[in-house]
Design a protein around this motif. Structure first.
Motif, mmCIF file in Angstrom:
data_model
loop_
_atom_site.group_PDB
_atom_site.id
_atom_site.type_symbol
_atom_site.label_atom_id
_atom_site.label_comp_id
_atom_site.label_asym_id
_atom_site.label_seq_id
_atom_site.Cartn_x
_atom_site.Cartn_y
_atom_site.Cartn_z
ATOM 1 N N LEU A 174 -10.434 -3.279 1.074
ATOM 2 C CA LEU A 174 -11.592 -4.334 0.722
ATOM 3 C C LEU A 174 -10.977 -5.478 1.859
ATOM 4 N N ASN A 175 -11.982 -6.509 1.672
ATOM 5 C CA ASN A 175 -11.614 -7.459 2.580
ATOM 6 C C ASN A 175 -11.785 -9.008 1.770
ATOM 7 N N VAL A 206 0.825 -0.997 -0.062
ATOM 8 C CA VAL A 206 -0.124 0.022 -0.019
ATOM 9 C C VAL A 206 0.823 1.384 -0.097
ATOM 10 N N LEU A 207 1.720 1.441 0.968
ATOM 11 C CA LEU A 207 2.285 2.565 0.942
ATOM 12 C C LEU A 207 3.489 2.924 -0.147
ATOM 13 N N PRO A 208 4.243 1.821 -0.766
ATOM 14 C CA PRO A 208 4.830 2.057 -1.854
ATOM 15 C C PRO A 208 3.998 2.517 -2.905
ATOM 16 N N ALA A 209 2.677 1.958 -3.234
ATOM 17 C CA ALA A 209 1.677 2.299 -4.406
ATOM 18 C C ALA A 209 1.553 3.750 -4.095
ATOM 19 N N LEU A 210 1.154 4.165 -2.964
ATOM 20 C CA LEU A 210 0.793 5.555 -2.670
ATOM 21 C C LEU A 210 1.857 6.533 -3.054
ATOM 22 N N GLN A 211 2.864 6.105 -2.599
ATOM 23 C CA GLN A 211 4.186 6.958 -2.688
ATOM 24 C C GLN A 211 4.704 7.029 -4.229
ATOM 25 N N CYS A 212 4.540 6.009 -5.041
ATOM 26 C CA CYS A 212 4.733 6.178 -6.318
ATOM 27 C C CYS A 212 3.714 6.845 -7.154
ATOM 28 N N GLY A 213 2.459 7.156 -6.530
ATOM 29 C CA GLY A 213 1.353 7.753 -7.293
ATOM 30 C C GLY A 213 0.473 6.956 -8.189
ATOM 31 N N ILE A 214 0.498 5.643 -7.702
ATOM 32 C CA ILE A 214 -0.466 4.757 -8.472
ATOM 33 C C ILE A 214 -1.735 4.263 -7.637
ATOM 34 N N ASN A 215 -2.780 3.902 -8.212
ATOM 35 C CA ASN A 215 -3.900 3.397 -7.340
ATOM 36 C C ASN A 215 -3.492 2.269 -6.434
ATOM 37 N N ALA A 216 -4.292 1.995 -5.349
ATOM 38 C CA ALA A 216 -3.953 0.988 -4.476
ATOM 39 C C ALA A 216 -5.010 0.171 -3.609
ATOM 40 N N VAL A 217 -5.367 -0.807 -3.788
ATOM 41 C CA VAL A 217 -6.219 -1.563 -2.925
ATOM 42 C C VAL A 217 -5.599 -2.148 -1.814
ATOM 43 N N TYR A 218 -6.038 -1.911 -0.671
ATOM 44 C CA TYR A 218 -5.440 -2.531 0.558
ATOM 45 C C TYR A 218 -6.378 -3.644 0.830
ATOM 46 N N LEU A 219 -5.955 -5.039 0.560
ATOM 47 C CA LEU A 219 -6.888 -6.264 1.017
ATOM 48 C C LEU A 219 -6.541 -6.613 2.285
ATOM 49 N N LYS A 220 -7.301 -6.310 2.988
ATOM 50 C CA LYS A 220 -7.111 -6.307 4.657
ATOM 51 C C LYS A 220 -7.420 -7.848 4.954
ATOM 52 N N GLN A 221 -6.572 -8.387 5.875
ATOM 53 C CA GLN A 221 -6.468 -9.988 6.110
ATOM 54 C C GLN A 221 -6.465 -9.769 7.618
ATOM 55 N N GLU A 222 -7.249 -11.203 8.249
ATOM 56 C CA GLU A 222 -7.131 -11.300 9.675
ATOM 57 C C GLU A 222 -6.038 -11.629 9.973
#
Length: 245
Positions: free
Chosen positions: A227-228, A190-206
């Motif tokens: 998303l989950n 997530v952070l590398p994607a945001l820092q590189c200026g692209i779209n990101a989906v955080y697929l949150k896991q338990e």
């Protein structure tokens, strides 16, 4: 509009953490047998192993040796502070136990194929970007037959961070507004994607690995969703593109 959609592998498309937890349970059972008489608890053992493992990864990256070596280093730590006599046979046993995690058969997350099929049918170009030992990761990829979706668009890096992602994006001349990174790790996806200026989906896991959980302190330029489950991804991307049209 055609998008370039980049997926993480471990704990995004296929299970990973649960296998490490399975081996960690065996490690802590063995260590507790050896050190509980000295007042060392299961929690003490797992906390120290996690600390050692994370420190090693930050220096060496995702080399396969980091996990079994963290077992040996944890063993040596408690041997030294308790004064219990150790042995090379015990160290060898722990090394083999840690290494055995890479021999367990992998399995996909629910509806993995259906999710990738849906995105491919939508005309999107799929990429796979994973961190780890190249031989081990390609073995997983082959076992899951993922080349049928990603072909030669597969990137395996020992260090998975902003610099590594930036290199992939630059070398591949990705159009950043139409590029997505999808993964379960805030730290490496997530952070590398945001820092590189692209779209990101955080697929949150338990039960996420401690290493992956850090604050999200970068602002998105484009889309950013949490998303989950994998099947939520195609409609989320399609809805975003529809609103942008």
């Amino acid at each position: 509009m055609k998008q370039k959609i980049m997926f993480d592998l471990d704990d995004t498309l296929i299970y990973c953490n649960k296998y490490f937890h399975f081996i960690l349970d065996q490690f802590s059972d063995e260590m507790t047998t050896w050190y509980s008489s000295a007042g060392v608890t299961r929690a003490n053992i797992l906390e120290k192993q996690s600390e050692i493992d994370v420190e090693r990864i930050q220096v060496q990256g995702f080399k396969s040796e980091h996990f079994p070596q963290s077992f040996v280093d944890t063993y040596r730590y408690f041997k030294n502070i308790t004064g219990r006599a150790g042995s090379s046979l015990e160290e060898e046993k722990l090394w083999k136990l840690g290494q055995s995690v890479y021999e367990l058969e992998v399995e996909p997350y629910p509806l993995m194929e259906e999710t990738l099929d849906s995105l491919a049918r939508g005309g999107h170009e799929l990429h796979l970007y994973t961190g780890g030992d190249s031989l081990i990761q390609h073995k997983k990829i082959a076992h899951m037959k993922l080349e049928r979706y990603f072909q030669d668009r597969i990137y395996v890096r020992q260090h998975k961070n902003t610099a590594a992602l930036e290199e992939i994006l630059t070398d591949g001349r990705f159009e950043r507004g139409n590029t997505w990174m999808i993964g379960n790790s805030v730290r490496t996806d997530v952070l590398p994607a945001l820092q590189c200026g692209i779209n990101a989906v955080y697929l949150k896991q338990e039960a996420e690995w401690t290493y992956n959980v850090i604050p999200i302190d970068a602002k998105p330029i484009g889309a950013f969703f949490t998303l989950n489950a994998l099947p939520q991804i195609p409609p989320a991307i399609n809805d975003y593109l529809y609103k942008q049209a």
